[in-house]
Design a protein around this motif. Structure first.
Motif, PDB file in Angstrom:
ATOM      1  N   SER A 245       0.833  -1.209   0.000  1.00 22.86           N
ATOM      2  CA  SER A 245       0.000   0.000   0.000  1.00 22.86           C
ATOM      3  C   SER A 245       0.858   1.245   0.000  1.00 22.86           C
ATOM      4  CB  SER A 245      -0.918  -0.003   1.229  1.00 22.86           C
ATOM      5  OG  SER A 245      -1.801  -1.113   1.197  1.00 22.86           O
ATOM      6  N   ASN A 246       1.957   1.183   0.783  1.00 21.30           N
ATOM      7  CA  ASN A 246       2.866   2.344   0.798  1.00 21.30           C
ATOM      8  C   ASN A 246       3.472   2.590  -0.577  1.00 21.30           C
ATOM      9  OD1 ASN A 246       2.358   2.655   3.515  1.00 21.30           O
ATOM     10  ND2 ASN A 246       4.228   1.576   4.168  1.00 21.30           N
ATOM     11  N   LEU A 247       3.901   1.512  -1.232  1.00 19.51           N
ATOM     12  CA  LEU A 247       4.487   1.654  -2.563  1.00 19.51           C
ATOM     13  C   LEU A 247       3.475   2.234  -3.546  1.00 19.51           C
ATOM     14  CD1 LEU A 247       6.539  -1.667  -2.859  1.00 19.51           C
ATOM     15  CD2 LEU A 247       7.468   0.657  -2.787  1.00 19.51           C
ATOM     16  N   LEU A 248       2.262   1.685  -3.527  1.00 21.56           N
ATOM     17  CA  LEU A 248       1.242   2.178  -4.445  1.00 21.56           C
ATOM     18  C   LEU A 248       0.898   3.639  -4.179  1.00 21.56           C
ATOM     19  CD1 LEU A 248      -1.174  -0.912  -4.539  1.00 21.56           C
ATOM     20  CD2 LEU A 248       0.243  -0.052  -6.408  1.00 21.56           C
ATOM     21  N   THR A 249       0.686   3.959  -2.900  1.00 16.29           N
ATOM     22  CA  THR A 249       0.301   5.344  -2.553  1.00 16.29           C
ATOM     23  C   THR A 249       1.413   6.321  -2.903  1.00 16.29           C
ATOM     24  OG1 THR A 249      -1.074   4.498  -0.748  1.00 16.29           O
ATOM     25  CG2 THR A 249      -0.463   6.823  -0.678  1.00 16.29           C
ATOM     26  N   HIS A 250       2.656   5.932  -2.520  1.00 11.80           N
ATOM     27  CA  HIS A 250       3.787   6.826  -2.787  1.00 11.80           C
ATOM     28  C   HIS A 250       3.979   7.042  -4.285  1.00 11.80           C
ATOM     29  CE1 HIS A 250       8.207   7.945  -1.676  1.00 11.80           C
ATOM     30  NE2 HIS A 250       7.457   9.017  -1.965  1.00 11.80           N
ATOM     31  N   THR A 251       3.854   5.966  -5.039  1.00  6.81           N
ATOM     32  CA  THR A 251       4.035   6.075  -6.490  1.00  6.81           C
ATOM     33  C   THR A 251       2.913   6.901  -7.109  1.00  6.81           C
ATOM     34  OG1 THR A 251       5.130   3.923  -6.505  1.00  6.81           O
ATOM     35  CG2 THR A 251       4.321   4.767  -8.617  1.00  6.81           C
ATOM     36  N   GLN A 252       1.673   6.671  -6.673  1.00  7.11           N
ATOM     37  CA  GLN A 252       0.555   7.436  -7.224  1.00  7.11           C
ATOM     38  C   GLN A 252       0.672   8.924  -6.911  1.00  7.11           C
ATOM     39  OE1 GLN A 252      -2.756   5.416  -5.471  1.00  7.11           O
ATOM     40  NE2 GLN A 252      -2.809   3.784  -7.046  1.00  7.11           N
ATOM     41  N   VAL A 253       1.088   9.236  -5.672  1.00 12.59           N
ATOM     42  CA  VAL A 253       1.250  10.646  -5.301  1.00 12.59           C
ATOM     43  C   VAL A 253       2.360  11.288  -6.124  1.00 12.59           C
ATOM     44  CG1 VAL A 253       1.943  12.201  -3.430  1.00 12.59           C
ATOM     45  CG2 VAL A 253       0.311  10.356  -2.991  1.00 12.59           C
ATOM     46  N   THR A 254       3.438  10.539  -6.322  1.00 11.62           N
ATOM     47  CA  THR A 254       4.566  11.089  -7.092  1.00 11.62           C
ATOM     48  C   THR A 254       4.158  11.368  -8.528  1.00 11.62           C
ATOM     49  OG1 THR A 254       6.101   9.859  -5.686  1.00 11.62           O
ATOM     50  CG2 THR A 254       6.949  10.672  -7.785  1.00 11.62           C
ATOM     51  N   LEU A 255       3.279  10.541  -9.074  1.00 10.66           N
ATOM     52  CA  LEU A 255       2.881  10.700 -10.478  1.00 10.66           C
ATOM     53  C   LEU A 255       1.691  11.636 -10.681  1.00 10.66           C
ATOM     54  CD1 LEU A 255       3.192   6.963 -11.650  1.00 10.66           C
ATOM     55  CD2 LEU A 255       4.817   8.844 -12.048  1.00 10.66           C
ATOM     56  N   THR A 256       1.168  12.242  -9.625  1.00 13.50           N
ATOM     57  CA  THR A 256       0.002  13.128  -9.791  1.00 13.50           C
ATOM     58  C   THR A 256       0.331  14.389 -10.584  1.00 13.50           C
ATOM     59  OG1 THR A 256       0.498  14.061  -7.612  1.00 13.50           O
ATOM     60  CG2 THR A 256      -1.182  12.301  -7.731  1.00 13.50           C
ATOM     61  N   ARG A 257       1.590  14.841 -10.499  1.00 18.28           N
ATOM     62  CA  ARG A 257       1.989  16.055 -11.225  1.00 18.28           C
ATOM     63  C   ARG A 257       3.485  15.990 -11.502  1.00 18.28           C
ATOM     64  NH1 ARG A 257       4.519  19.511  -7.673  1.00 18.28           N
ATOM     65  NH2 ARG A 257       4.201  19.061  -5.434  1.00 18.28           N
TER      66      ARG A 257
END
Length: 449
Positions: A245-257
């Motif tokens: 979950s941490n990997l997914l959340t961190h990656t998704q947040v990083t790719l938001t902009r």
């Protein structure tokens, strides 16, 4: 051909045994009855022979024929033939006597015209070579009829007893095998969702009580193994859920902009730490799986446990210094084992000891040597472990610390399980004791693996 059931086999075996015993008993009784009749006939003919010799003492006298007729009239089923020394027939008491009769002295049996005779031949004047020959014939037809009826009765008894025994044997076998059917029913009801069925050992016959005990023990082991497997699967999912979950959340947040290059590099480093921890967790689980299947094969090389412990204490010295914990070793011993595996096991114990030892506390390693085994104790000061938690310390993913953190990247609760697997692979055993402000892990190892 369809195979016979165990009940049918036992019933047929009972029937065969009964038939054989009945047949043997009937044959023995028939032979005994026949011998008894022969003995009675022998006694009767011997007695009549004496009387006839007395009556025919002087065969030429005028009253000998009268005495002979009187003697024969006393036994209606008795007949007499008198032959001369030359074999010529002198006298027959009955016209229905056989033409040919045995002339040799002694008792014999013959048949003529549907009548059975017991024949006794003897000289009229014993000791005289030219003596006339007396041949006594006793009608034993009624004896033979009795023996024949008895033989038919024997065969009938054998058949009926075999049939009755087969039916009773089938009933007895079915009743006696009821516990086996009960075991079959329990085995049929066993499934992954129902492993709590047990056989009533106290109701089993002594021959099956031990089997029922082992059967229940097998179900107990299966139930325990299934529960452990279910808990292991749940723990794996529990441990991997948070880092994923941490990997997914961190990656998704990083790719938001769009972000600066340095932010992407920092995100990758953060993800790398999580991935390294997950890789280590997977490696540890694979290591334990190999241990469960007996694939951990320690090498044999001479080891000085004192030196090995000193190397590890030197490695943990900076961490102990920061935690203000004293490290010490007592004793030494030599053995043959796998250096890397034993270092890993001792490292896990020392790491646990340092984490749970308070400041100004002490961690000690004591080594003792005996003729066939050696002992190694790793003990640390600190808060004790409850007695009910001690048996579970070596379970996978189990942590006695109530402040357990999900998906901790430092400790997944596999260290003690791996340590136990390594010690068992070396043919040793490990146990934990806690009390009086000390927690100690005691290891016993053979000197040769």
């Amino acid at each position: 051909m369809p195979r016979l059931s165990l009940s049918s086999r036992l019933a047929l075996l009972f029937a065969a045994c009964t038939a054989v015993v009945s047949l043997i008993a009937g044959v023995l009784f028939s032979r005994a009855s026949e011998a008894h009749f022969i003995e009675l006939d022998q006694q009767l003919l011997d007695g009549k022979l004496i009387g006839l010799r007395r009556a025919l003492h002087d065969i030429q006298s005028s009253d000998s024929q009268a005495r002979l007729a009187d003697e024969l009239s006393r036994q209606a089923d008795l007949a007499l033939r008198i032959t001369g020394a030359d074999g010529r027939r002198w006298y027959d008491s009955s016209a229905q006597l056989p033409e040919q009769l045995p002339l040799t002295a002694g008792l014999s049996t013959t048949s003529h015209a549907g009548t059975d005779y017991r024949v006794l031949s003897a000289p009229l004047y014993p000791g005289q070579p030219d003596s006339p020959q007396l041949t006594l014939l006793l009608d034993i037809t009624h004896h033979q009829h009795f023996l024949q009826r008895m033989q038919r009765l024997i065969w009938l008894t054998v058949g009926l007893s075999a049939l009755a025994t087969a039916l009773l044997g089938a009933w007895a076998a079915r009743s006696g095998l009821r516990p086996l059917r009960r075991m079959s029913e329990v085995a049929r009801g066993v499934s992954a969702q129902s492993l709590n069925a047990r056989l009533p050992e106290e109701q089993m016959p002594p021959e099956l009580a031990q089997m029922a005990h082992h059967f229940n023990a097998m179900l107990e082991r299966l139930d325990d193994s299934f529960q452990r497997l279910s808990a292991f699967s749940a723990d794996i999912a529990h441990e991997l859920r948070t880092p994923l979950s941490n990997l997914l959340t961190h990656t998704q947040v990083t790719l938001t902009r769009p972000r600066p290059l340095e932010d992407y590099r920092e995100a990758l480093h953060s993800n790398l730490e999580e991935l390294q921890w997950m890789a280590q967790l997977v490696n540890d689980m694979l290591y334990l799986a190999k241990a469960d299947h007996g694939l951990l094969m320690p090498t044999r090389e001479p080891l000085d446990l004192g030196q090995e412990v000193d190397v590890l204490l030197e490695f943990f010295a900076p961490l102990a210094e920061d935690a203000r914990v004293t490290l010490s070793r007592e004793g030494t011993a030599s053995m043959e084992g796998d250096r890397n595996m034993l270092r890993r096991a001792l490292s896990n114990l020392l790491d646990n000891a340092l984490r749970f030892t308070p400041a100004e506390g002490e961690v000690r390693v004591r080594i003792s040597q005996q003729p066939k085994v050696l002992g190694l104790v790793v003990e640390n000061m600190g808060e004790g472990i409850a007695a009910e938690l001690l048996p579970r310390l070596f379970d996978r993913f189990y942590r006695a610390d109530p402040a357990r953190q999900e998906g901790s990247s430092e400790h997944a609760g596999l260290g003690l399980a791996i340590t136990q697997s390594i010690i068992r692979a070396h043919g040793g055993q490990i146990r934990c004791e806690s009390g009086d402000g000390w927690t100690r892990f005691s290891i016993e190892l053979p000197k040769r693996v």
